[in-house]
Write an enzyme that holds these catalytic residues in place. Structure first.
Site, mmCIF file in Angstrom:
data_model
loop_
_atom_site.group_PDB
_atom_site.id
_atom_site.type_symbol
_atom_site.label_atom_id
_atom_site.label_comp_id
_atom_site.label_asym_id
_atom_site.label_seq_id
_atom_site.Cartn_x
_atom_site.Cartn_y
_atom_site.Cartn_z
ATOM 1 N N ALA A 139 0.885 -1.168 0.000
ATOM 2 C CA ALA A 139 0.000 0.000 0.000
ATOM 3 C C ALA A 139 0.915 1.208 0.000
ATOM 4 O O ALA A 139 1.726 1.373 0.906
ATOM 5 C CB ALA A 139 -0.901 0.005 1.231
ATOM 6 N N TYR A 233 -14.787 4.433 -2.158
ATOM 7 C CA TYR A 233 -13.814 3.404 -2.467
ATOM 8 C C TYR A 233 -13.980 2.844 -3.887
ATOM 9 O O TYR A 233 -13.193 3.142 -4.764
ATOM 10 C CB TYR A 233 -13.864 2.279 -1.424
ATOM 11 C CG TYR A 233 -12.577 1.496 -1.408
ATOM 12 C CD1 TYR A 233 -11.583 1.769 -0.476
ATOM 13 C CD2 TYR A 233 -12.327 0.514 -2.356
ATOM 14 C CE1 TYR A 233 -10.369 1.085 -0.499
ATOM 15 C CE2 TYR A 233 -11.123 -0.172 -2.392
ATOM 16 C CZ TYR A 233 -10.150 0.111 -1.457
ATOM 17 O OH TYR A 233 -8.954 -0.564 -1.484
ATOM 18 N N THR A 273 -5.825 -0.233 9.481
ATOM 19 C CA THR A 273 -4.387 -0.343 9.215
ATOM 20 C C THR A 273 -3.872 1.070 8.977
ATOM 21 O O THR A 273 -4.653 2.012 8.870
ATOM 22 C CB THR A 273 -4.072 -1.183 7.961
ATOM 23 O OG1 THR A 273 -4.576 -0.496 6.802
ATOM 24 C CG2 THR A 273 -4.668 -2.579 8.006
HETATM 25 P P1 NAD Z 1 -0.159 -1.221 5.424
HETATM 26 O O1 NAD Z 1 0.157 0.222 5.226
HETATM 27 O O2 NAD Z 1 -0.353 -1.730 6.787
HETATM 28 O O3 NAD Z 1 0.983 -2.112 4.729
HETATM 29 C C1 NAD Z 1 1.620 -1.727 3.545
HETATM 30 C C2 NAD Z 1 2.925 -2.470 3.368
HETATM 31 O O4 NAD Z 1 3.516 -2.073 2.125
HETATM 32 C C3 NAD Z 1 3.974 -2.181 4.441
HETATM 33 O O5 NAD Z 1 4.648 -3.383 4.750
HETATM 34 C C4 NAD Z 1 4.928 -1.208 3.764
HETATM 35 O O6 NAD Z 1 6.252 -1.236 4.265
HETATM 36 C C5 NAD Z 1 4.881 -1.756 2.352
HETATM 37 N N1 NAD Z 1 5.310 -0.797 1.324
HETATM 38 C C6 NAD Z 1 4.737 0.367 0.967
HETATM 39 N N2 NAD Z 1 5.438 0.943 -0.040
HETATM 40 C C7 NAD Z 1 6.475 0.116 -0.309
HETATM 41 C C8 NAD Z 1 7.555 0.140 -1.231
HETATM 42 N N3 NAD Z 1 7.711 1.139 -2.106
HETATM 43 N N4 NAD Z 1 8.444 -0.878 -1.203
HETATM 44 C C9 NAD Z 1 8.319 -1.893 -0.321
HETATM 45 N N5 NAD Z 1 7.306 -1.978 0.554
HETATM 46 C C10 NAD Z 1 6.405 -0.994 0.565
HETATM 47 O O7 NAD Z 1 -1.433 -1.481 4.500
HETATM 48 P P2 NAD Z 1 -2.547 -2.649 4.458
HETATM 49 O O8 NAD Z 1 -3.841 -2.053 4.846
HETATM 50 O O9 NAD Z 1 -2.073 -3.896 5.078
HETATM 51 O O10 NAD Z 1 -2.644 -2.822 2.871
HETATM 52 C C11 NAD Z 1 -2.133 -3.932 2.165
HETATM 53 C C12 NAD Z 1 -3.062 -4.261 1.016
HETATM 54 O O11 NAD Z 1 -4.322 -4.702 1.520
HETATM 55 C C13 NAD Z 1 -3.364 -3.060 0.110
HETATM 56 O O12 NAD Z 1 -3.409 -3.491 -1.227
HETATM 57 C C14 NAD Z 1 -4.757 -2.659 0.553
HETATM 58 O O13 NAD Z 1 -5.481 -1.982 -0.448
HETATM 59 C C15 NAD Z 1 -5.362 -4.015 0.863
HETATM 60 N N6 NAD Z 1 -6.582 -3.991 1.680
HETATM 61 C C16 NAD Z 1 -6.652 -3.302 2.848
HETATM 62 C C17 NAD Z 1 -7.850 -3.282 3.565
HETATM 63 C C18 NAD Z 1 -7.984 -2.541 4.867
HETATM 64 O O14 NAD Z 1 -9.108 -2.354 5.324
HETATM 65 N N7 NAD Z 1 -6.909 -2.132 5.480
HETATM 66 C C19 NAD Z 1 -8.959 -3.997 3.106
HETATM 67 C C20 NAD Z 1 -8.838 -4.725 1.941
HETATM 68 C C21 NAD Z 1 -7.649 -4.710 1.237
#
Ligand code: NAD
Ligand code: NA
Length: 395
Positions: A139, A233, A273
């Site tokens: 993300a 969204y 998150t």
């Molecule tokens: P988060 O911010 O907790 O985690 C993001 C991760 O990506 C971290 O480990 C960060 O270090 C890494 N990252 C970001 N940029 C980077 C880069 N350039 N190089 C290497 N690593 C990098 O976010 P999250 O909520 O866990 O999101 C993860 C996925 O899940 C996303 O695709 C998000 O859309 C999806 N998602 C989230 C939710 C929610 O409600 N949080 C729901 C459904 C789907």
């Protein structure tokens, strides 16, 4: 040094490293309590340091005995501060995994870069041989393309501008927030950052380097949500990016046919998150949803959601349980019509005076604080933290 939380708007400016350890341990305990399952043994996690990626890694290592390579972009200690929560999550995860006899390697750097892809390939060759599963859980608000161009994603809507109450975590109150209408360029850029292009580049590079085992699978995380959140969204810039991600699953799936592999998208539930707290207005929906789901006994946090994904919907007795569009629906409980009816009845009534009564905003806030190592049970926050010993730790 005694560490107090510094929250600015909906962003945490610091973390409590020992609290982060307690949070990682709490997730490990939750997976152990759920019991073992037969999962993949060698896993690459892109976005491994927090949120869904970290929970995936913990579920697979402590539930299925997986060795993992985790990629993330995190800050270590410097003159600017102690470093980010994800930095410490990587450290504590690795320590716990190694204690359990598992391999856990952390690569810190830009996952969008070819340099890091090559580093990951070398590491897989040397330490894991190949991988059986690739998790795509990045993300980010920015992506530097392989040719050096910087592209930024935006959180905007696409139809009419949208406004409503949003959550100010710093002041624990509601504030009016709005999403402007995106330009076509902003939609395109958000798709470039958060769509499937980079996921495909990873799978291509891994396959060409013979790093994917026969039958290897990959899964990326997505969100759709109920109709009431579409302006925020699904019909927003991020929704376009996710649509692209879903389409990319088809392309990657075709590519993986050569090795008998498959590509999937897991449509997850809304959870607190670092990334989701940043989306305007959505956290108000999330606080109401948490209240309703807890009341009905169907609430899941990140770790419960990821444990169920792997143990029941990907590596359970029925194999992968997906719909016709390669989507694994982990949002089944969230989208239960009864749950949505309850949320929809509450949402129009929300004001800054009553939101704590109408939803579980205390729970949301605690989850947010815990992402950054604060408010965890068993941590003595009054005790000074030994900074010099922390600066010696490496991910
Ligand atoms: P988060 O911010 O907790 O985690 C993001 C991760 O990506 C971290 O480990 C960060 O270090 C890494 N990252 C970001 N940029 C980077 C880069 N350039 N190089 C290497 N690593 C990098 O976010 P999250 O909520 O866990 O999101 C993860 C996925 O899940 C996303 O695709 C998000 O859309 C999806 N998602 C989230 C939710 C929610 O409600 N949080 C729901 C459904 C789907
Ligand atoms: Na993640």
């Amino acid at each position: 040094m005694i560490i107090h939380p510094q929250i600015q708007g909906c962003v945490a400016r610091n973390c409590h490293p020992l609290g982060c350890r307690a949070a990682v341990q709490q997730q490990i305990a939750s997976v152990r309590a759920a019991g073992p399952f037969n999962g993949p043994k060698r896993v690459l996690v892109l976005g491994a340091s927090s949120g869904f990626g970290l929970a995936s890694r913990i579920a697979l290592t402590f539930g299925a005995g997986a060795d993992t390579l985790g990629v993330s972009f995190e800050r270590g200690p410097s003159d600017k501060g102690l470093g980010s929560a994800g930095w410490y999550n990587n450290i504590w995860f690795r320590q716990a995994a190694e204690q359990a006899g598992r391999i856990a390697i952390n690569l810190i750097g830009d996952a969008f870069s070819d340099t890091l892809r090559q580093q990951a390939i070398e590491t897989i060759r040397q330490q894991l041989g190949q991988v059986d599963l690739v998790i795509y859980s990045l993300a980010s608000g920015i992506r530097v393309l392989p040719d050096g161009t910087q592209v930024r994603s935006v959180l905007k809507t696409t139809g009419q501008p949208f406004s409503g109450w949003g959550l100010d975590l710093e002041r624990d109150t509601l504030v009016q927030q709005s999403l402007a209408t995106a330009t076509p360029e902003e939609i395109r850029d958000t798709v470039t950052v958060m769509g499937g292009e980079d996921w495909q580049l990873w799978l291509q590079a891994l396959q060409q380097a013979d790093c994917l085992a026969t039958g290897a699978q990959t899964v990326a995380y997505s969100y759709i949500g109920p109709e009431s959140t579409y302006p925020l969204y699904r019909d927003g810039t991020i929704g376009y990016a996710k649509e692209h991600l879903h389409a990319t699953a088809e392309t990657i799936n075709l590519q993986l046919a050569h090795i008998g592999g498959h590509a999937w998208v897991s449509v997850c539930k809304a959870l607190v998150t670092k990334a989701s707290a940043y989306i305007p207005v959505l956290p108000v929906y999330l606080g109401l949803l948490m209240g309703v789901m807890k009341e009905r006994g169907v609430h899941e946090g990140c770790i419960e959601q990821m444990q169920r994904l792997f143990a029941a919907k990907m590596y359970g007795p029925q194999g992968v349980v997906a719909d016709g569009n390669r989507l694994i629906r982990m949002d089944d409980h969230e989208l239960d019509p009864a749950v949505q009816a309850a949320v929809s009845a509450l949402w129009p009534k929300v004001t800054p005076d009553n939101f704590h009564v109408l939803g579980d905003f205390a729970g949301l806030r605690r989850d947010f604080m815990q992402l950054n190592g604060f408010e965890l049970p068993g941590v003595d926050y009054g005790a000074p933290v030994d900074v010099s010993s922390l600066t010696e730790l490496v991910p």
